[in-house]
Design an enzyme around this catalytic site. Sequence first.
Site, PDB file in Angstrom:
ATOM      1  N   LYS A 298      47.531  40.709  42.867  1.00  0.00           N
ATOM      2  CA  LYS A 298      47.293  39.620  41.921  1.00  0.00           C
ATOM      3  C   LYS A 298      47.207  38.252  42.593  1.00  0.00           C
ATOM      4  CE  LYS A 298      47.953  41.744  37.785  1.00  0.00           C
ATOM      5  NZ  LYS A 298      47.125  41.611  36.571  1.00  0.00           N
TER       6      LYS A 298
ATOM      7  N   ARG B 274      43.207  46.550  41.347  1.00  0.00           N
ATOM      8  CA  ARG B 274      43.982  47.627  40.722  1.00  0.00           C
ATOM      9  C   ARG B 274      44.497  48.645  41.728  1.00  0.00           C
ATOM     10  NH1 ARG B 274      45.404  45.239  36.092  1.00  0.00           N
ATOM     11  NH2 ARG B 274      43.612  44.693  34.782  1.00  0.00           N
TER      12      ARG B 274
ATOM     13  N   HIS C 200      46.782  45.636  24.844  1.00  0.00           N
ATOM     14  CA  HIS C 200      46.598  45.772  26.293  1.00  0.00           C
ATOM     15  C   HIS C 200      47.703  46.635  26.899  1.00  0.00           C
ATOM     16  CE1 HIS C 200      45.813  44.899  30.477  1.00  0.00           C
ATOM     17  NE2 HIS C 200      47.005  44.337  30.614  1.00  0.00           N
TER      18      HIS C 200
ATOM     19  N   GLU D  25      40.481  48.607  31.002  1.00  0.00           N
ATOM     20  CA  GLU D  25      40.462  49.144  29.644  1.00  0.00           C
ATOM     21  C   GLU D  25      39.043  49.430  29.167  1.00  0.00           C
ATOM     22  OE1 GLU D  25      43.441  46.719  27.108  1.00  0.00           O
ATOM     23  OE2 GLU D  25      42.924  45.491  28.849  1.00  0.00           O
TER      24      GLU D  25
ATOM     25  N   THR E 166      43.513  33.172  41.044  1.00  0.00           N
ATOM     26  CA  THR E 166      43.568  33.057  39.593  1.00  0.00           C
ATOM     27  C   THR E 166      42.675  31.891  39.216  1.00  0.00           C
ATOM     28  OG1 THR E 166      45.872  33.826  39.539  1.00  0.00           O
ATOM     29  CG2 THR E 166      45.039  32.706  37.576  1.00  0.00           C
TER      30      THR E 166
ATOM     31  N   GLU F 137      40.986  39.909  34.151  1.00  0.00           N
ATOM     32  CA  GLU F 137      41.853  39.897  32.978  1.00  0.00           C
ATOM     33  C   GLU F 137      41.583  38.607  32.226  1.00  0.00           C
ATOM     34  OE1 GLU F 137      45.961  40.617  33.845  1.00  0.00           O
ATOM     35  OE2 GLU F 137      45.619  42.745  34.256  1.00  0.00           O
TER      36      GLU F 137
ATOM     37  N   GLN G  49      47.363  47.023  43.611  1.00  0.00           N
ATOM     38  CA  GLN G  49      48.464  46.877  42.653  1.00  0.00           C
ATOM     39  C   GLN G  49      49.168  48.210  42.389  1.00  0.00           C
ATOM     40  OE1 GLN G  49      47.169  45.335  38.876  1.00  0.00           O
ATOM     41  NE2 GLN G  49      49.189  45.439  37.937  1.00  0.00           N
TER      42      GLN G  49
ATOM     43  N   GLU H 122      42.426  35.827  29.789  1.00  0.00           N
ATOM     44  CA  GLU H 122      43.682  35.282  29.290  1.00  0.00           C
ATOM     45  C   GLU H 122      43.517  33.829  28.869  1.00  0.00           C
ATOM     46  OE1 GLU H 122      47.071  35.842  31.798  1.00  0.00           O
ATOM     47  OE2 GLU H 122      46.315  37.705  32.703  1.00  0.00           O
TER      48      GLU H 122
ATOM     49  N   ASP I  54      52.865  34.874  34.882  1.00  0.00           N
ATOM     50  CA  ASP I  54      51.909  35.588  34.035  1.00  0.00           C
ATOM     51  C   ASP I  54      52.674  36.555  33.154  1.00  0.00           C
ATOM     52  OD1 ASP I  54      49.354  36.087  33.087  1.00  0.00           O
ATOM     53  OD2 ASP I  54      49.069  37.791  34.417  1.00  0.00           O
TER      54      ASP I  54
ATOM     55  N   ASP J  84      42.820  36.300  35.399  1.00  0.00           N
ATOM     56  CA  ASP J  84      43.804  36.825  36.338  1.00  0.00           C
ATOM     57  C   ASP J  84      43.156  37.992  37.094  1.00  0.00           C
ATOM     58  OD1 ASP J  84      46.181  37.502  37.629  1.00  0.00           O
ATOM     59  OD2 ASP J  84      46.838  38.786  35.975  1.00  0.00           O
TER      60      ASP J  84
END
Length: 423
Positions: free
Chosen positions: A265, A249, A145, A370, A269, A211, A252, A213, A138, A245
């Site tokens: 993570k 948080r 971002h 975000e 996925t 996420e 992580q 993507e 990834d 993804d």
Amino acid sequence: MTTPSTTATSTTSTTWVDVPPDHLFGIHNLPYGVFSTTSDRSPRVGVRIGDLVLDAGAVAAIGRDAGLVAEGPDLASAWRTRSLNAFLALGRPAWTLARQWLTEILTDEGYRDGVSPHLHALEGVQLHLPIEVADYVDFYASEDHASNVGKIFRPDNAALPPNWKHLPIGYHGRSGTVVVSGTEVVRPTGQRKAPSDPAPVFGPSIRLDIEAELGYVVGGATELGSRVSVDDAADHLFGVVVLDDWSARDIQAWEYVPLGPFLGKSFATTISAWVTPLDALTSARVPLPGQSDPRVLPYLQGDAFGLDVHLEVSLNGTVVSRPEHAGMYWSPAQMLAHLTVNGASIRDGDLFGSGTVSGPDRDTRGSLLELTWNGTDPVTLEDGSTRGFLEDGDTVTMTAWAPGPEGSRIGLGEATGTITAAH
């Protein structure tokens, strides 16, 4: 019925299949997937046309078994397997030839009687993971971002790390937890420690995120010690999927120093069931936003194209974001070149993610981190509820489309998943 040969060509862009001209999966698309039916539960390769799925291997086998093919790859055998990997191993010339032939048999009225029995209604098939994922990487290719993340977590420092504009940053993920759209996602459990906590605790993630993507599917294996240049990357970039993804948080944040993402993570996925060939996205190619300051090193220069892909993210039916892939700083060709520049080999079925697709405005941000500015400014859903991060029972759906030839639009399928409680 003929099957693929080196002389297969397309003569028209109008299909005899009953497909509205504005359908996202019209004749200009023809994505690949893996499907099964109630009458034949063996997974095999299918090609989507409108709301139908063509049993590609069955059609290709008609001519092969009749001895009508004098030359060309054995697509019938490659397509009668439970993943796209055998097809990926055939390489770019076979991919191009197969697309030409599929277009021919779906546009030439003379093929209707032979092909029609092998078209299945989409609603009556089961879709499977389209590839056996060999390796998964990834990347972190959106400047917006990366800047947003820097502002959230490092407000007193530069938003971008000093290496960000010099190389495509990435990490290795877990290929065995890549799942097809529609698979439930179990809330992950692990260690977490807030800055104010005296010690870490163990339990379910309470800051579960998404996420948005694109994922790139790779074929044409290389040997250890070789490299793939930017200009040669298109020979190995087979197609594109929508990719979510999922990210814990809190897990992580506690684990990522000094080696980066791991358990935050690797639990899941999600990718779309359909792989859109790169050949279907020719009209969507756009220049990169600009890499003149600083100028990238020579091995990252060349045909580094961008893609004008429009994503949409929905949470429980409410559209919360529309990220634009055209603004990505790094090209998929550069990502593949960087991935192999140290001599790392690629394998048929490799998958790499673009990293979160985000833009400068709130409604173009591709993660809840975000969108809600780390939970401090929650999004409001149509039912009046709010979200900082995901709750059990939440369903996230990501879709995407790109401009196609003759004013058409190319659909990239969807990546959807529902969060279930931690075990």
